[in-house]
Scaffold this motif. Structure first.
Motif, PDB file in Angstrom:
ATOM      1  N   GLY A 144       0.818  -1.207   0.000  1.00 44.75           N
ATOM      2  CA  GLY A 144       0.000   0.000   0.000  1.00 44.75           C
ATOM      3  C   GLY A 144       0.847   1.251   0.000  1.00 44.75           C
ATOM      4  N   PHE A 145       0.173   2.382   0.210  1.00 47.04           N
ATOM      5  CA  PHE A 145       0.866   3.665   0.245  1.00 47.04           C
ATOM      6  C   PHE A 145       0.121   4.626   1.153  1.00 47.04           C
ATOM      7  CE2 PHE A 145      -2.092   4.117  -3.341  1.00 47.04           C
ATOM      8  CZ  PHE A 145      -2.729   5.302  -3.006  1.00 47.04           C
ATOM      9  N   PHE A 148      -4.631   7.099   1.469  1.00 41.28           N
ATOM     10  CA  PHE A 148      -4.101   5.942   2.179  1.00 41.28           C
ATOM     11  C   PHE A 148      -4.735   4.704   1.568  1.00 41.28           C
ATOM     12  CE2 PHE A 148      -4.155   2.765   5.574  1.00 41.28           C
ATOM     13  CZ  PHE A 148      -2.815   2.779   5.934  1.00 41.28           C
ATOM     14  N   PHE A 149      -3.896   3.697   1.308  1.00 42.46           N
ATOM     15  CA  PHE A 149      -4.388   2.494   0.644  1.00 42.46           C
ATOM     16  C   PHE A 149      -3.598   1.282   1.111  1.00 42.46           C
ATOM     17  CE2 PHE A 149      -3.966  -0.485  -2.994  1.00 42.46           C
ATOM     18  CZ  PHE A 149      -5.284  -0.872  -3.104  1.00 42.46           C
ATOM     19  N   VAL A 150      -4.330   0.204   1.390  1.00 40.61           N
ATOM     20  CA  VAL A 150      -3.742  -1.103   1.673  1.00 40.61           C
ATOM     21  C   VAL A 150      -4.403  -2.096   0.712  1.00 40.61           C
ATOM     22  CG1 VAL A 150      -3.479  -2.940   3.387  1.00 40.61           C
ATOM     23  CG2 VAL A 150      -3.319  -0.546   4.100  1.00 40.61           C
ATOM     24  N   VAL A 151      -3.592  -2.905   0.025  1.00 31.16           N
ATOM     25  CA  VAL A 151      -4.162  -3.864  -0.923  1.00 31.16           C
ATOM     26  C   VAL A 151      -5.079  -4.837  -0.184  1.00 31.16           C
ATOM     27  CG1 VAL A 151      -2.262  -3.683  -2.584  1.00 31.16           C
ATOM     28  CG2 VAL A 151      -2.179  -5.431  -0.819  1.00 31.16           C
ATOM     29  N   ALA A 203      -5.433  -7.310   8.815  1.00 31.28           N
ATOM     30  CA  ALA A 203      -4.350  -8.042   9.476  1.00 31.28           C
ATOM     31  C   ALA A 203      -3.542  -7.115  10.377  1.00 31.28           C
ATOM     32  CB  ALA A 203      -3.436  -8.681   8.427  1.00 31.28           C
ATOM     33  N   GLY A 204      -3.992  -5.870  10.543  1.00 25.66           N
ATOM     34  CA  GLY A 204      -3.294  -4.909  11.385  1.00 25.66           C
ATOM     35  C   GLY A 204      -2.241  -4.090  10.666  1.00 25.66           C
ATOM     36  N   ILE A 205      -2.026  -4.380   9.387  1.00 27.19           N
ATOM     37  CA  ILE A 205      -1.008  -3.664   8.618  1.00 27.19           C
ATOM     38  C   ILE A 205      -1.361  -2.190   8.488  1.00 27.19           C
ATOM     39  CG2 ILE A 205      -0.075  -3.392   6.276  1.00 27.19           C
ATOM     40  CD1 ILE A 205       0.115  -6.434   6.147  1.00 27.19           C
ATOM     41  N   GLY A 206      -2.601  -1.881   8.184  1.00 24.90           N
ATOM     42  CA  GLY A 206      -3.010  -0.487   8.003  1.00 24.90           C
ATOM     43  C   GLY A 206      -2.812   0.338   9.252  1.00 24.90           C
ATOM     44  N   LEU A 207      -3.261  -0.174  10.387  1.00 19.20           N
ATOM     45  CA  LEU A 207      -3.109   0.546  11.651  1.00 19.20           C
ATOM     46  C   LEU A 207      -1.639   0.791  11.962  1.00 19.20           C
ATOM     47  CD1 LEU A 207      -4.058   1.719  14.351  1.00 19.20           C
ATOM     48  CD2 LEU A 207      -4.127  -0.623  15.226  1.00 19.20           C
TER      49      LEU A 207
END
Length: 165
Positions: A69-70, A86-89, A95-99
């Motif tokens: 993401g970015f 803000f973007f997460v694939v 899975a907690g990656i965005g936070l």
């Protein structure tokens, strides 16, 4: 929990970020109703600004060395910073990656922050309220603001919080 790394994107990262941008704009088209241009691309002013304008910073999110993401930040020279995009694939969501990515980005620029999203995007509503609470406890606010030049769309939701170092 998958590992996440957040770093400033370089010129060499730009092709990957551009492809992630297309996925982001595709996801957002559900809420804006905007279709791609005839060549299959979407508006890219924010992407361009993130890589070229003063006061902006593009971040690349990776998980296990893969682009995940970015985050585009603007107003870095202002009292209040804005997490502009803000973007997460999809394969890395929930899975907690965005936070963890947002926490790393805002920790790099302590101070006041704002982020906008759409009420119709229920996942974003839950996500950004959780982010604000994780970063600022109960010391955050939410308001609706009209979208400049788009009276046909509902107002954006803006969350404001403070992130100290």
């Amino acid at each position: 929990m998958p590992d996440v790394s957040v770093r400033l994107a370089t010129v060499d990262d730009r092709p990957a970020v551009e492809r992630l941008w297309l996925m982001f704009r595709h996801d957002m088209s559900e809420f804006s109703g905007r279709l791609p241009f005839p060549d299959g691309t979407f508006r890219g002013e924010r992407l361009e600004a993130a890589f070229t304008e003063t006061g902006w910073a593009p971040y690349l999110l990776t998980s296990d060395d893969c682009p995940a993401g970015f985050a585009f930040v603007r107003a870095l020279t202002e009292p209040t910073h804005v997490l502009n995009s803000f973007f997460v694939v999809r394969g890395a969501r929930r899975a907690g990656i965005g936070l963890r990515a947002v926490q790393q980005v805002v920790a790099s620029h302590p101070g006041r922050w704002e982020v906008a999203f759409q009420d119709a995007n229920a996942a974003a509503v839950r996500f950004w309220r959780r982010v604000a609470t994780e970063i600022a406890g109960e010391a955050w606010s939410e308001e609706r603001r009209p979208i400049p030049g788009r009276p046909d769309l509902p107002p954006d939701v803006w969350i404001s919080f403070r992130a100290d170092s």
